[in-house]
Design a protein around this motif. Structure first.
Motif, PDB file in Angstrom:
ATOM      1  N   ALA A  57       0.847  -1.194   0.000  1.00  0.00           N
ATOM      2  CA  ALA A  57       0.000   0.000   0.000  1.00  0.00           C
ATOM      3  C   ALA A  57       0.877   1.235   0.000  1.00  0.00           C
ATOM      4  CB  ALA A  57      -0.936   0.007   1.207  1.00  0.00           C
ATOM      5  N   THR A  58       0.368   2.289  -0.594  1.00  0.00           N
ATOM      6  CA  THR A  58       1.083   3.559  -0.612  1.00  0.00           C
ATOM      7  C   THR A  58       0.056   4.676  -0.645  1.00  0.00           C
ATOM      8  OG1 THR A  58       2.906   4.766  -1.641  1.00  0.00           O
ATOM      9  CG2 THR A  58       1.278   3.789  -3.129  1.00  0.00           C
ATOM     10  N   PHE A  59       0.519   5.910  -0.534  1.00  0.00           N
ATOM     11  CA  PHE A  59      -0.417   7.034  -0.531  1.00  0.00           C
ATOM     12  C   PHE A  59       0.076   8.145  -1.455  1.00  0.00           C
ATOM     13  CE2 PHE A  59       2.469   7.525   3.103  1.00  0.00           C
ATOM     14  CZ  PHE A  59       2.963   8.807   2.920  1.00  0.00           C
ATOM     15  N   ASP A  60      -0.862   8.958  -1.872  1.00  0.00           N
ATOM     16  CA  ASP A  60      -0.569  10.088  -2.747  1.00  0.00           C
ATOM     17  C   ASP A  60       0.428  11.013  -2.047  1.00  0.00           C
ATOM     18  OD1 ASP A  60      -0.530  12.275  -4.402  1.00  0.00           O
ATOM     19  OD2 ASP A  60      -2.687  12.648  -4.359  1.00  0.00           O
ATOM     20  N   GLY A  61       1.597  11.176  -2.660  1.00  0.00           N
ATOM     21  CA  GLY A  61       2.628  12.040  -2.088  1.00  0.00           C
ATOM     22  C   GLY A  61       3.800  11.293  -1.486  1.00  0.00           C
ATOM     23  N   PHE A  62       3.696   9.963  -1.366  1.00  0.00           N
ATOM     24  CA  PHE A  62       4.801   9.189  -0.783  1.00  0.00           C
ATOM     25  C   PHE A  62       5.974   9.099  -1.763  1.00  0.00           C
ATOM     26  CE2 PHE A  62       6.928   5.092   0.204  1.00  0.00           C
ATOM     27  CZ  PHE A  62       7.375   5.415   1.481  1.00  0.00           C
ATOM     28  N   ASP A  63       5.679   8.774  -3.012  1.00  0.00           N
ATOM     29  CA  ASP A  63       6.714   8.690  -4.037  1.00  0.00           C
ATOM     30  C   ASP A  63       6.578   9.893  -4.959  1.00  0.00           C
ATOM     31  OD1 ASP A  63       8.518   8.108  -6.024  1.00  0.00           O
ATOM     32  OD2 ASP A  63       7.853   6.041  -6.332  1.00  0.00           O
ATOM     33  N   THR A  64       7.504  10.823  -4.848  1.00  0.00           N
ATOM     34  CA  THR A  64       7.447  12.054  -5.651  1.00  0.00           C
ATOM     35  C   THR A  64       8.412  12.023  -6.828  1.00  0.00           C
ATOM     36  OG1 THR A  64       9.056  13.113  -4.185  1.00  0.00           O
ATOM     37  CG2 THR A  64       6.717  13.433  -3.664  1.00  0.00           C
ATOM     38  N   SER A  65       9.004  10.866  -7.104  1.00  0.00           N
ATOM     39  CA  SER A  65       9.955  10.768  -8.209  1.00  0.00           C
ATOM     40  C   SER A  65       9.230  10.824  -9.554  1.00  0.00           C
ATOM     41  CB  SER A  65      10.753   9.465  -8.112  1.00  0.00           C
ATOM     42  OG  SER A  65       9.888   8.346  -8.203  1.00  0.00           O
ATOM     43  N   PHE A  71      -4.916   9.965   0.609  1.00  0.00           N
ATOM     44  CA  PHE A  71      -5.507   9.027  -0.350  1.00  0.00           C
ATOM     45  C   PHE A  71      -4.578   7.839  -0.519  1.00  0.00           C
ATOM     46  CE2 PHE A  71      -6.370   7.877  -4.945  1.00  0.00           C
ATOM     47  CZ  PHE A  71      -7.608   7.289  -4.694  1.00  0.00           C
ATOM     48  N   TRP A  72      -5.057   6.657  -0.165  1.00  0.00           N
ATOM     49  CA  TRP A  72      -4.253   5.432  -0.169  1.00  0.00           C
ATOM     50  C   TRP A  72      -4.679   4.471  -1.268  1.00  0.00           C
ATOM     51  CZ3 TRP A  72      -0.406   3.510   3.298  1.00  0.00           C
ATOM     52  CH2 TRP A  72      -0.016   4.432   4.285  1.00  0.00           C
ATOM     53  N   LYS A  73      -3.713   3.676  -1.734  1.00  0.00           N
ATOM     54  CA  LYS A  73      -3.983   2.597  -2.696  1.00  0.00           C
ATOM     55  C   LYS A  73      -3.309   1.321  -2.204  1.00  0.00           C
ATOM     56  CE  LYS A  73      -1.721   2.311  -6.663  1.00  0.00           C
ATOM     57  NZ  LYS A  73      -1.014   0.999  -6.682  1.00  0.00           N
ATOM     58  N   ALA A  74      -4.123   0.295  -1.949  1.00  0.00           N
ATOM     59  CA  ALA A  74      -3.596  -1.031  -1.607  1.00  0.00           C
ATOM     60  C   ALA A  74      -3.623  -1.887  -2.862  1.00  0.00           C
ATOM     61  CB  ALA A  74      -4.422  -1.666  -0.506  1.00  0.00           C
ATOM     62  N   ASN A  75      -2.678  -2.807  -2.971  1.00  0.00           N
ATOM     63  CA  ASN A  75      -2.534  -3.601  -4.186  1.00  0.00           C
ATOM     64  C   ASN A  75      -2.218  -5.056  -3.852  1.00  0.00           C
ATOM     65  OD1 ASN A  75      -1.883  -3.694  -7.275  1.00  0.00           O
ATOM     66  ND2 ASN A  75      -0.103  -4.643  -6.312  1.00  0.00           N
ATOM     67  N   VAL A  76      -2.795  -5.968  -4.641  1.00  0.00           N
ATOM     68  CA  VAL A  76      -2.458  -7.380  -4.524  1.00  0.00           C
ATOM     69  C   VAL A  76      -2.427  -7.989  -5.919  1.00  0.00           C
ATOM     70  CG1 VAL A  76      -4.854  -8.168  -4.232  1.00  0.00           C
ATOM     71  CG2 VAL A  76      -2.972  -9.536  -3.290  1.00  0.00           C
ATOM     72  N   GLU A  77      -1.539  -8.969  -6.122  1.00  0.00           N
ATOM     73  CA  GLU A  77      -1.423  -9.661  -7.402  1.00  0.00           C
ATOM     74  C   GLU A  77      -1.390 -11.163  -7.146  1.00  0.00           C
ATOM     75  OE1 GLU A  77       2.120  -8.258  -9.274  1.00  0.00           O
ATOM     76  OE2 GLU A  77       1.633  -6.127  -8.980  1.00  0.00           O
ATOM     77  N   HIS A  78      -1.898 -11.924  -8.113  1.00  0.00           N
ATOM     78  CA  HIS A  78      -1.878 -13.373  -7.948  1.00  0.00           C
ATOM     79  C   HIS A  78      -1.840 -14.034  -9.324  1.00  0.00           C
ATOM     80  CE1 HIS A  78      -2.266 -17.144  -5.896  1.00  0.00           C
ATOM     81  NE2 HIS A  78      -3.398 -17.464  -6.510  1.00  0.00           N
ATOM     82  N   LYS A  79      -0.917 -14.990  -9.502  1.00  0.00           N
ATOM     83  CA  LYS A  79      -0.782 -15.692 -10.771  1.00  0.00           C
ATOM     84  C   LYS A  79      -0.936 -17.191 -10.571  1.00  0.00           C
ATOM     85  CE  LYS A  79       2.194 -12.279 -13.039  1.00  0.00           C
ATOM     86  NZ  LYS A  79       3.342 -12.076 -13.961  1.00  0.00           N
ATOM     87  N   VAL A  80      -1.690 -17.818 -11.458  1.00  0.00           N
ATOM     88  CA  VAL A  80      -1.838 -19.278 -11.464  1.00  0.00           C
ATOM     89  C   VAL A  80      -1.667 -19.760 -12.900  1.00  0.00           C
ATOM     90  CG1 VAL A  80      -3.384 -19.312  -9.466  1.00  0.00           C
ATOM     91  CG2 VAL A  80      -4.361 -19.120 -11.763  1.00  0.00           C
ATOM     92  N   ASP A  81      -1.459 -21.056 -13.080  1.00  0.00           N
ATOM     93  CA  ASP A  81      -1.329 -21.607 -14.425  1.00  0.00           C
ATOM     94  C   ASP A  81      -2.648 -21.455 -15.180  1.00  0.00           C
ATOM     95  OD1 ASP A  81       1.287 -22.327 -14.029  1.00  0.00           O
ATOM     96  OD2 ASP A  81       0.812 -24.401 -13.466  1.00  0.00           O
ATOM     97  N   TYR A  82      -2.542 -21.077 -16.439  1.00  0.00           N
ATOM     98  CA  TYR A  82      -3.739 -20.992 -17.281  1.00  0.00           C
ATOM     99  C   TYR A  82      -4.228 -22.412 -17.579  1.00  0.00           C
ATOM    100  CZ  TYR A  82      -6.922 -19.307 -20.865  1.00  0.00           C
ATOM    101  OH  TYR A  82      -8.051 -19.011 -21.594  1.00  0.00           O
ATOM    102  N   ALA A  83      -5.537 -22.563 -17.692  1.00  0.00           N
ATOM    103  CA  ALA A  83      -6.145 -23.890 -17.837  1.00  0.00           C
ATOM    104  C   ALA A  83      -5.609 -24.669 -19.026  1.00  0.00           C
ATOM    105  CB  ALA A  83      -7.669 -23.753 -17.927  1.00  0.00           C
ATOM    106  N   ASP A  84      -5.415 -23.997 -20.171  1.00  0.00           N
ATOM    107  CA  ASP A  84      -4.903 -24.645 -21.379  1.00  0.00           C
ATOM    108  C   ASP A  84      -3.522 -24.082 -21.689  1.00  0.00           C
ATOM    109  OD1 ASP A  84      -4.358 -25.708 -23.852  1.00  0.00           O
ATOM    110  OD2 ASP A  84      -6.362 -25.374 -24.680  1.00  0.00           O
ATOM    111  N   GLN A  85      -2.476 -24.832 -21.390  1.00  0.00           N
ATOM    112  CA  GLN A  85      -1.104 -24.363 -21.559  1.00  0.00           C
ATOM    113  C   GLN A  85      -0.709 -24.168 -23.016  1.00  0.00           C
ATOM    114  OE1 GLN A  85       1.607 -23.771 -18.923  1.00  0.00           O
ATOM    115  NE2 GLN A  85      -0.429 -23.179 -18.201  1.00  0.00           N
TER     116      GLN A  85
END
Length: 268
Positions: free
Chosen positions: A193-201, A233-247
């Protein structure tokens, strides 16, 4: 020849960077009886940018407001194609604003990324079907902090479900959320999670993911306590990857989900 190779490498880098965008949602502070104005973020948080023409079809489903009566479509309205408005004034209360990036195949070969699967790109080095979800907690009026709608899952493939209304959370207090994958708690998932103004680069050229102010993993029950150390103003983030059903079609099903919320009073 070397110049052409450098140019090609730059194009591949830009394409990869563009592919790394995430979906997030923001809304203006709204009083009861006013039109709700919202914006779809697809780029470098917290900056908003127009959605490229070749990706508009991915957002063909309109942004929606989740109310006690169900989901209401918002209308795209404004100077830019990421701006939306409610079709009618909203009353005071707590809602969810949601947006969805439709499942889309992305494959990469030596020439870069394309919206296609491995059958159409047999020389692909990597393929994923990408799906993204954005959710914003909306409190219309200054005293709204209800939990009924806010804490209810909306049924996305991957979502962050608040266990309380963030309007009830003060700086430094724990804000518990639950991560669900296909409706089931997802353990050991990294939540940042991060908030508006934390990363100003300036990330307009590098397109790197913004610096994060919080990092932790979900427990066996899929929950984690986000600790907002400042208001804003905050933004939380999550990601998740699994194998696709048909390789033979694609390698991975990749899901990305964000939850945006306000800690402390929002500017009028």
């Amino acid at each position: 020849m070397k110049t052409k190779q450098l140019l090609l490498a730059g194009l591949i880098l830009c394409t990869t960077a563009a592919h790394a965008h995430r979906v997030w949602v923001t809304s203006n502070h709204t009083h009861g009886g006013e039109i709700l104005k919202a914006e779809l973020g697809y780029g470098e948080f917290p900056e908003l940018e127009p959605i490229a023409q070749d990706r508009l079809h991915i957002f063909r489903r309109p942004m929606q407001l989740v109310t006690e009566n169900g989901k209401e479509d918002l209308q795209q309205k404004g100077r830019y194609n990421y701006q939306y408005e409610s079709k009618k004034p909203v009353k005071e209360g707590s809602y969810l604003l949601i947006a969805e990036y439709q499942p889309t195949f992305w494959s990469k070969n030596r020439e870069g990324w394309k919206q296609t699967d491995m059958k159409a790109m047999p020389d692909a080095e990597y393929c994923e079907q990408t799906r993204m979800y954005g959710k914003n907690v909306v409190n219309v009026g200054h005293e709204s902090a209800d939990t009924k709608i806010v804490t209810r899952p909306v049924g996305y493939g991957l979502e962050i479900v608040p266990m309380d209304n963030p309007a009830n959370i003060h700086v430094g207090e724990r804000f518990k959320v639950k991560v669900l994958f296909n409706g089931e708690p997802l353990p050991n998932a990294v939540v940042t999670a991060t908030f508006d103004g934390f990363d100003t680069s300036d990330r307009s050229k590098s397109h790197k993911v913004e610096a994060q102010a919080f990092y932790d993993k979900t427990g066996d029950d899929g929950t984690v306590d986000i600790i907002p150390l400042r208001q804003g103003f905050w933004k939380a983030n999550v990601e998740h990857k699994v194998d696709y059903a048909d390789q033979k079609v694609c390698q991975k099903l990749s899901s990305y989900s964000t939850l945006t919320f306000q800690i402390g009073h929002q500017a009028h």
